[in-house]
Motif scaffolding. Structure first.
Motif, PDB file in Angstrom:
ATOM      1  N   ILE A   1       0.845  -1.197   0.000  1.00  0.00           N
ATOM      2  CA  ILE A   1       0.000   0.000   0.000  1.00  0.00           C
ATOM      3  C   ILE A   1       0.879   1.245   0.000  1.00  0.00           C
ATOM      4  O   ILE A   1       0.628   2.187  -0.754  1.00  0.00           O
ATOM      5  CB  ILE A   1      -0.988  -0.008   1.193  1.00  0.00           C
ATOM      6  N   LEU A   2       1.935   1.255   0.821  1.00  0.00           N
ATOM      7  CA  LEU A   2       2.837   2.406   0.852  1.00  0.00           C
ATOM      8  C   LEU A   2       3.513   2.617  -0.504  1.00  0.00           C
ATOM      9  O   LEU A   2       3.651   3.754  -0.964  1.00  0.00           O
ATOM     10  CB  LEU A   2       3.872   2.243   1.965  1.00  0.00           C
ATOM     11  N   ALA A   3       3.911   1.533  -1.152  1.00  0.00           N
ATOM     12  CA  ALA A   3       4.535   1.648  -2.472  1.00  0.00           C
ATOM     13  C   ALA A   3       3.544   2.226  -3.482  1.00  0.00           C
ATOM     14  O   ALA A   3       3.895   3.103  -4.283  1.00  0.00           O
ATOM     15  CB  ALA A   3       5.051   0.287  -2.940  1.00  0.00           C
ATOM     16  N   LEU A   9       3.823   5.974  -5.502  1.00  0.00           N
ATOM     17  CA  LEU A   9       3.690   6.221  -6.947  1.00  0.00           C
ATOM     18  C   LEU A   9       2.505   7.122  -7.264  1.00  0.00           C
ATOM     19  O   LEU A   9       2.588   7.968  -8.151  1.00  0.00           O
ATOM     20  CB  LEU A   9       3.571   4.911  -7.703  1.00  0.00           C
ATOM     21  N   ALA A  10       1.412   6.942  -6.536  1.00  0.00           N
ATOM     22  CA  ALA A  10       0.237   7.785  -6.765  1.00  0.00           C
ATOM     23  C   ALA A  10       0.571   9.252  -6.478  1.00  0.00           C
ATOM     24  O   ALA A  10       0.147  10.148  -7.212  1.00  0.00           O
ATOM     25  CB  ALA A  10      -0.940   7.318  -5.912  1.00  0.00           C
ATOM     26  N   LEU A  11       1.349   9.498  -5.439  1.00  0.00           N
ATOM     27  CA  LEU A  11       1.754  10.868  -5.120  1.00  0.00           C
ATOM     28  C   LEU A  11       2.719  11.436  -6.156  1.00  0.00           C
ATOM     29  O   LEU A  11       2.695  12.627  -6.449  1.00  0.00           O
ATOM     30  CB  LEU A  11       2.402  10.921  -3.732  1.00  0.00           C
ATOM     31  N   VAL A  12       3.573  10.579  -6.703  1.00  0.00           N
ATOM     32  CA  VAL A  12       4.488  11.035  -7.749  1.00  0.00           C
ATOM     33  C   VAL A  12       3.695  11.363  -9.011  1.00  0.00           C
ATOM     34  O   VAL A  12       3.947  12.380  -9.664  1.00  0.00           O
ATOM     35  CB  VAL A  12       5.570   9.971  -8.033  1.00  0.00           C
ATOM     36  N   ASP A  13       2.728  10.529  -9.337  1.00  0.00           N
ATOM     37  CA  ASP A  13       1.931  10.724 -10.547  1.00  0.00           C
ATOM     38  C   ASP A  13       0.992  11.922 -10.451  1.00  0.00           C
ATOM     39  O   ASP A  13       0.722  12.585 -11.448  1.00  0.00           O
ATOM     40  CB  ASP A  13       1.132   9.461 -10.876  1.00  0.00           C
ATOM     41  N   ALA A  43      -6.592   7.469  -2.240  1.00  0.00           N
ATOM     42  CA  ALA A  43      -7.229   6.201  -1.887  1.00  0.00           C
ATOM     43  C   ALA A  43      -7.901   5.591  -3.120  1.00  0.00           C
ATOM     44  O   ALA A  43      -7.731   4.405  -3.408  1.00  0.00           O
ATOM     45  CB  ALA A  43      -8.248   6.411  -0.761  1.00  0.00           C
ATOM     46  N   ARG A  44      -8.626   6.401  -3.845  1.00  0.00           N
ATOM     47  CA  ARG A  44      -9.311   5.937  -5.057  1.00  0.00           C
ATOM     48  C   ARG A  44      -8.285   5.450  -6.094  1.00  0.00           C
ATOM     49  O   ARG A  44      -8.484   4.417  -6.735  1.00  0.00           O
ATOM     50  CB  ARG A  44     -10.174   7.057  -5.634  1.00  0.00           C
ATOM     51  N   ALA A  45      -7.188   6.183  -6.242  1.00  0.00           N
ATOM     52  CA  ALA A  45      -6.179   5.848  -7.259  1.00  0.00           C
ATOM     53  C   ALA A  45      -5.541   4.483  -7.021  1.00  0.00           C
ATOM     54  O   ALA A  45      -5.172   3.797  -7.973  1.00  0.00           O
ATOM     55  CB  ALA A  45      -5.094   6.921  -7.295  1.00  0.00           C
ATOM     56  N   ILE A  46      -5.431   4.083  -5.756  1.00  0.00           N
ATOM     57  CA  ILE A  46      -4.794   2.785  -5.486  1.00  0.00           C
ATOM     58  C   ILE A  46      -5.798   1.702  -5.105  1.00  0.00           C
ATOM     59  O   ILE A  46      -5.407   0.583  -4.776  1.00  0.00           O
ATOM     60  CB  ILE A  46      -3.678   2.900  -4.418  1.00  0.00           C
ATOM     61  N   GLY A  47      -7.088   2.046  -5.153  1.00  0.00           N
ATOM     62  CA  GLY A  47      -8.129   1.038  -4.940  1.00  0.00           C
ATOM     63  C   GLY A  47      -8.365   0.641  -3.496  1.00  0.00           C
ATOM     64  O   GLY A  47      -8.679  -0.522  -3.216  1.00  0.00           O
TER      65      GLY A  47
END
Length: 183
Positions: A13-15, A19-23, A33-37
């Motif tokens: 989840i942290l990984a 990536l979601a924060l970088v993107d 939360a939505r971006a990583i499901g």
């Protein structure tokens, strides 16, 4: 070969969050939360604010990098073997490398390497490799550290952006570094 322990659900989840924060560097917690499901409640279990999330990811990234170095046995293994393990171990957590590239904010002009101690450990590793005749001696050990980290970070970022293939990335990093560092 010493390798890092397998990912736990929290590490995964942290990984993904890294990536979601970088993107999407402006994403809200709900959007992350939505971006990583995952649900916002699950994300809230990790942190209550975006600032806490960034701090937690920074600490986790530093911890993963330190574990990668320890597992590589830089101070005791033959230098070429240790270098290969260091690259392999770092690529297991490439998301954290990408995250640090975008979010590391030095405090009071401090540097990540100096703060965590990895810089001194890497310098000592390259110096040991030079003394054993593995690495060039006409490049100072601290410069070898900087060159290695630049190649690692640069190619991890290039892979994230789709410019470099994931397959063979470890070989590419090692080859790019050693062709300039071998004696």
């Amino acid at each position: 070969m010493a390798v890092l322990s397998p990912h736990t659900e929290d590490n995964e989840i942290l990984a993904s969050l890294a990536l979601a924060l970088v993107d999407d560097q402006r994403a809200t917690l709900q959007e992350l939360a939505r971006a990583i499901g995952i649900s916002k409640a699950t994300l809230y279990r990790f942190c209550h604010t975006r600032e806490q999330l960034i701090e937690r990811l920074t600490n986790h990234s530093v911890q993963m990098f330190n574990q990668a170095m320890q597992a590589a046995e830089l101070d005791s293994s033959p230098p070429r073997e240790a270098l290969g393990r260091l690259i392999f171990n770092n690529l297991q957590h490439r998301e954290m490398t990408s995250f640090l590239m975008f979010y590391w904010k030095p405090n009071n002009s401090s540097d990540l390497g100096a703060v965590t101690g990895w810089e001194a450990a890497m310098d000592a590793f390259f110096l040991r490799g030079q003394q054993k005749g593995v690495f060039r001696i006409d490049i100072a050990a601290p410069a070898l550290t900087e060159i290695f980290v630049s190649i690692l970070v640069g190619l991890v970022e290039a892979e994230r952006r789709g410019r470099v293939a994931k397959a063979g990335l470890a070989t590419l990093i090692e080859g790019a570094f050693l062709k300039g560092a071998l004696r």
